[in-house]
Design a protein around this motif. Structure first.
Motif, PDB file in Angstrom:
ATOM      1  N   GLN A 107      31.907   1.201 -27.541  1.00 61.71           N
ATOM      2  CA  GLN A 107      30.916   0.198 -28.425  1.00 61.71           C
ATOM      3  C   GLN A 107      31.511  -0.809 -29.190  1.00 61.71           C
ATOM      4  N   THR A 108      32.892  -0.832 -29.186  1.00 63.68           N
ATOM      5  CA  THR A 108      33.417  -1.953 -29.679  1.00 63.68           C
ATOM      6  C   THR A 108      33.569  -3.085 -29.197  1.00 63.68           C
ATOM      7  N   GLN A 109      33.542  -4.201 -29.844  1.00 66.98           N
ATOM      8  CA  GLN A 109      33.513  -5.595 -29.195  1.00 66.98           C
ATOM      9  C   GLN A 109      34.943  -6.146 -29.351  1.00 66.98           C
ATOM     10  N   THR A 126      29.579 -12.820 -20.735  1.00 67.66           N
ATOM     11  CA  THR A 126      29.972 -11.651 -21.296  1.00 67.66           C
ATOM     12  C   THR A 126      30.419 -10.433 -20.440  1.00 67.66           C
ATOM     13  N   ARG A 146      36.561  -9.989 -28.639  1.00 69.63           N
ATOM     14  CA  ARG A 146      36.110 -11.200 -28.728  1.00 69.63           C
ATOM     15  C   ARG A 146      37.068 -11.990 -27.510  1.00 69.63           C
ATOM     16  N   GLU A 174      32.921 -15.016 -23.458  1.00 69.33           N
ATOM     17  CA  GLU A 174      32.735 -14.833 -24.930  1.00 69.33           C
ATOM     18  C   GLU A 174      33.116 -13.347 -25.649  1.00 69.33           C
ATOM     19  N   SER A 175      32.582 -12.431 -24.804  1.00 66.80           N
ATOM     20  CA  SER A 175      32.849 -10.989 -25.495  1.00 66.80           C
ATOM     21  C   SER A 175      33.052  -9.820 -24.313  1.00 66.80           C
ATOM     22  N   ILE A 176      33.621  -8.817 -24.763  1.00 65.19           N
ATOM     23  CA  ILE A 176      33.766  -7.789 -24.107  1.00 65.19           C
ATOM     24  C   ILE A 176      33.083  -6.433 -24.884  1.00 65.19           C
ATOM     25  N   LEU A 177      32.082  -5.773 -24.299  1.00 64.47           N
ATOM     26  CA  LEU A 177      31.483  -4.551 -24.899  1.00 64.47           C
ATOM     27  C   LEU A 177      32.346  -3.609 -24.266  1.00 64.47           C
ATOM     28  N   ARG A 178      33.069  -2.743 -25.092  1.00 61.32           N
ATOM     29  CA  ARG A 178      34.107  -1.543 -24.604  1.00 61.32           C
ATOM     30  C   ARG A 178      33.165  -0.376 -24.427  1.00 61.32           C
ATOM     31  N   ASP A 217      42.507  -8.438 -27.397  1.00 62.67           N
ATOM     32  CA  ASP A 217      42.619  -8.952 -28.784  1.00 62.67           C
ATOM     33  C   ASP A 217      43.950  -9.606 -28.850  1.00 62.67           C
ATOM     34  N   VAL A 243      30.966  -6.016 -19.911  1.00 61.50           N
ATOM     35  CA  VAL A 243      30.783  -4.857 -20.325  1.00 61.50           C
ATOM     36  C   VAL A 243      31.674  -3.583 -19.379  1.00 61.50           C
TER      37      VAL A 243
END
Lengths: 252, 463
Positions: free
Chosen positions: A106-108, A118, A110, A99-103, A64, A120
């Protein structure tokens, strides 16, 4: 040849920084000037000043912060990639450019949104060898390395966004399929992390040839020991899969 | 009732295993007891005030060994997993062995070495008020991933009631103090083997602000007085850390702590932080007499330490047991060898094959985090690269060129490097005989040391 290391004190998980040393040594032996730039927080820099930018694997916890650092350079980074210059992002750092990473919590996180990707975060780490081949800049390369999977990657491939390599053995993007990473023009996004260019020095020599055309006339340096080492990795991988009891092999 | 059944069957299993082989069974009876009562640890109803966990990447075993030694020397009854089984079932095994048939422990403190990854599961059932964190570094990446993965595991053991002992000069463990009720920082002063790195070398990101960290100097790799780029997180200055190992003299094997001079049983830099942390915990948690601790240092003998010295015929052999996939311990071994002024030979043993759990793999990357360049101007005269076989590696050709290439990249001439395939234990010994040097450094895994030691002892040639 102008090489930059992108935030190497933050992105430096798996010995990746050694990749610049092989470029430096090959450039030196070919009589090519070599310029190294270390990009740190708050530095004033421009991507168009570099030929190759190395973004090593890093911890997602810092992405981030890095996204915010890089956002002001996003337009020139896109232009850098479009122009055919080379960004190599390895391991988890592929996710920073997606685009994004889902931790796991469950937080995202960007990403920079440069890739149709994407990711995970995995609950369990999975580490293994990887053996793949790629057609890069019109030439075939065998690649060996290792992969420590903290993230599963979901790439959306298209004509523009192609896989970087075809897997012969290894986990790849998410444990499924035979495609590995992404190639965007000449920029490489791959799970083959660590000293990718050191253990596969013919790929490093290709980069020297590409950016310094006068070196194309030179004979390729002697990589015989590196190739024997790489062949050792391939033999090890083959033996592991063929001679060991398959029930003993861990399935991710 | 389930708990007692688990305890009794666990005890029976322990008795059987110990009868068959007294050195085995560090996990076995714990695994059986846990299968019968999955909440075995919780059902022990231990007082958190009397439980100490020692965790971290490097130094857990040595720290626990010394802590238990000093406590027992002053008459405290300690239950500990000194045999080194530091996973969930290892802790259960220790409790099964020491509890009476009703499940009661007769001890003053439980001191457990705990594997970092096992900490969350253990803490769900067994709370420790006191937590000692040695350091958090890259290690066993095939299962530990990155240091942040472990950092998050360790955080689960810390809350507002925790008394934390943290390394003042190791950024990740020092940053944990933000989450603990009380923190005792321990520290080591600059010494003759402290160093700075020349040229560019990556450090690590700040665990709190995510920015770059820089070190004033290093006592160990990535351990030293530090600050992050904006100065918002840094190690405490020396005058603010009372629990500090100072006046370090490796020749005289001594250091001072709170103005008292201590004998150094092992005069290698990694042990200094163990000394500091143990004395700090002896003082603040165990309330031991420091003067008596000082006397007990003299008869401390470490179990399975990283550094072993032995003599073979007229040769001094120094064996550095580094942890595979842990660049910091490999770097410490290299630094130690570079600092040796006496002419010597250096043997590297296969750096890359990781075969302790599935999937076996070749880790070709972690030595690239190390700086081998100091070897070029060191007193090492000759290098040997031992290629060994293993379950998968039936040919030493698979990996023998790995260490060789690291040496070449460090600028060592080909003529000073020998490749030696090891097929049987005699090949190790033959290498010693072939080398002209009287001092031989070996960087390798403990298993190889044990193989060599057992062979030489059988032949009556090891001193």
């Amino acid at each position: 040849m102008k090489v930059a290391l992108l935030y190497p004190h933050i992105l430096n998980l798996q010995g990746d920084f050694a990749n610049y040393t092989v470029l430096q040594n090959l450039a030196k032996s070919a009589g090519v000037d070599f310029e190294l730039t270390i990009i740190n927080s708050g530095d004033n820099y421009h991507f168009d000043n570099f030929d190759v930018v190395l973004a090593a694997s890093g911890e997602v916890a810092h992405f981030d912060y890095l996204r915010r650092e890089l956002e002001s350079h996003l337009v020139e980074l896109q232009a850098f990639i479009e122009s055919g210059k080379v960004l190599i992002a390895s391991g988890t750092t592929q996710g920073l450019f997606g685009e994004s990473i889902l931790r796991e919590d469950q937080t995202q996180v960007r990403g920079l949104g440069l890739l149709p990707l994407t990711a995970v975060e995995r609950k369990l780490v999975y580490g293994d060898n990887i053996y793949a081949s790629t057609n890069y800049m019109g030439e075939h390369f065998d690649l060996v390395g290792a992969q420590i999977c903290m993230l599963d990657f979901n790439y959306k491939y298209s004509e523009k966004y192609r896989p970087f390599a075809q897997l012969h053995y290894g986990y790849g993007n998410s444990g499924d399929g035979s495609e590995e990473g992404m190639l965007l023009n000449n920029s490489i996004f791959t799970g083959v992390h660590g000293p990718l260019l050191v253990v596969n020095p013919d790929l490093a020599w290709k980069l020297i040839n590409y950016f310094e055309p006068q070196t194309r006339e030179l004979p390729r340096p002697d990589f015989s020991y590196e190739f024997r080492n790489r062949q050792g990795s391939i033999s090890y991988t083959k033996r592991k899969t063929s001679q060991l009891d398959q029930s003993k092999l861990y399935k991710p | 009732m389930r708990f007692k059944l688990a305890l009794w069957i666990g005890k029976l299993a322990n008795k059987i295993v110990k009868t068959i082989n007294p050195r085995r069974g560090t996990n076995f009876c714990g695994a059986i007891a846990t299968r019968i009562d999955p909440n075995f640890l919780g059902h022990m109803h231990l007082d958190a005030e009397r439980v100490i966990f020692v965790t971290g990447t490097n130094g857990k075993s040595s720290t626990t060994n010394l802590l238990v030694h000093l406590a027992r020397e002053q008459g405290l009854k300690i239950v500990s997993n000194l045999e080194g089984a530091n996973l969930f079932t290892g802790v259960v095994t220790t409790l099964v062995q020491h509890a009476d048939l009703k499940g009661k422990l007769n001890c003053d403190y439980c001191i457990f070495e705990v594997d970092e990854r096992s900490l969350p599961n253990i803490c769900k059932q067994l709370k420790a008020k006191t937590l000692l964190v040695t350091n958090l570094q890259k290690d066993q990446v095939g299962r530990n991933g990155d240091p942040d993965f472990i950092y998050r595991k360790v955080l689960t053991a810390i809350d507002g009631d925790t008394v934390l002992y943290a390394n003042n000069e190791e950024p990740r463990s020092a940053s944990l103090s933000r989450y603990a009720g009380t923190t005792h920082f321990y520290s080591v002063d600059r010494h003759a083997k402290s160093f700075t790195k020349q040229g560019f070398y990556p450090t690590l990101p700040c665990p709190l602000t995510h920015r770059e960290i820089s070190f004033q100097y290093l006592n160990l790799d990535n351990v030293g007085p530090f600050t992050n780029v904006d100065g918002s997180f840094c190690s405490l200055p020396a005058e603010q850390v009372a629990d500090r190992v100072e006046d370090i003299d490796f020749e005289k094997r001594s250091f001072s702590y709170h103005g008292m001079t201590f004998n150094m049983p092992y005069n290698v830099p990694p042990m200094l932080y163990n000394y500091a942390s143990v004395l700090s915990i002896c003082q603040h948690t165990l309330h031991l007499d420091l003067e008596l601790c000082r006397r007990s240092f003299a008869n401390f003998c470490n179990i399975d330490g990283r550094f072993v010295h032995f003599r073979y015929r007229e040769k001094d052999i120094y064996f550095y047991r580094f942890k595979q996939e842990n660049p910091d311990t490999l770097q410490s071994a290299i630094n130690f060898i570079c600092a040796d002024q006496e002419p010597s030979a250096l043997i590297f043993v296969c750096l890359s094959a990781i075969e302790d759990f599935q999937p076996y793999y070749l880790n070709n990357f972690y030595p690239f985090d190390c700086d081998f360049s100091g070897l070029k101007n060191s007193a090492v005269e000759h290098y040997v690269d031992w290629g060994i076989c293993s379950e998968v590696m039936q040919s030493t050709e698979d990996t023998i060129f790995d260490a060789y290439l690291h040496l070449r990249r460090a600028g060592i001439e080909d003529s000073r490097i020998s490749l030696r395939s090891i097929k049987k234990v005699e090949d190790y010994i033959d290498t010693f005989d072939q080398l002209d040097q009287k001092r031989i450094h070996i960087v390798g895994l403990l298993g190889i040391y044990e193989e060599i030691a057992a062979y030489l002892e059988k032949k009556g040639e090891k001193r």
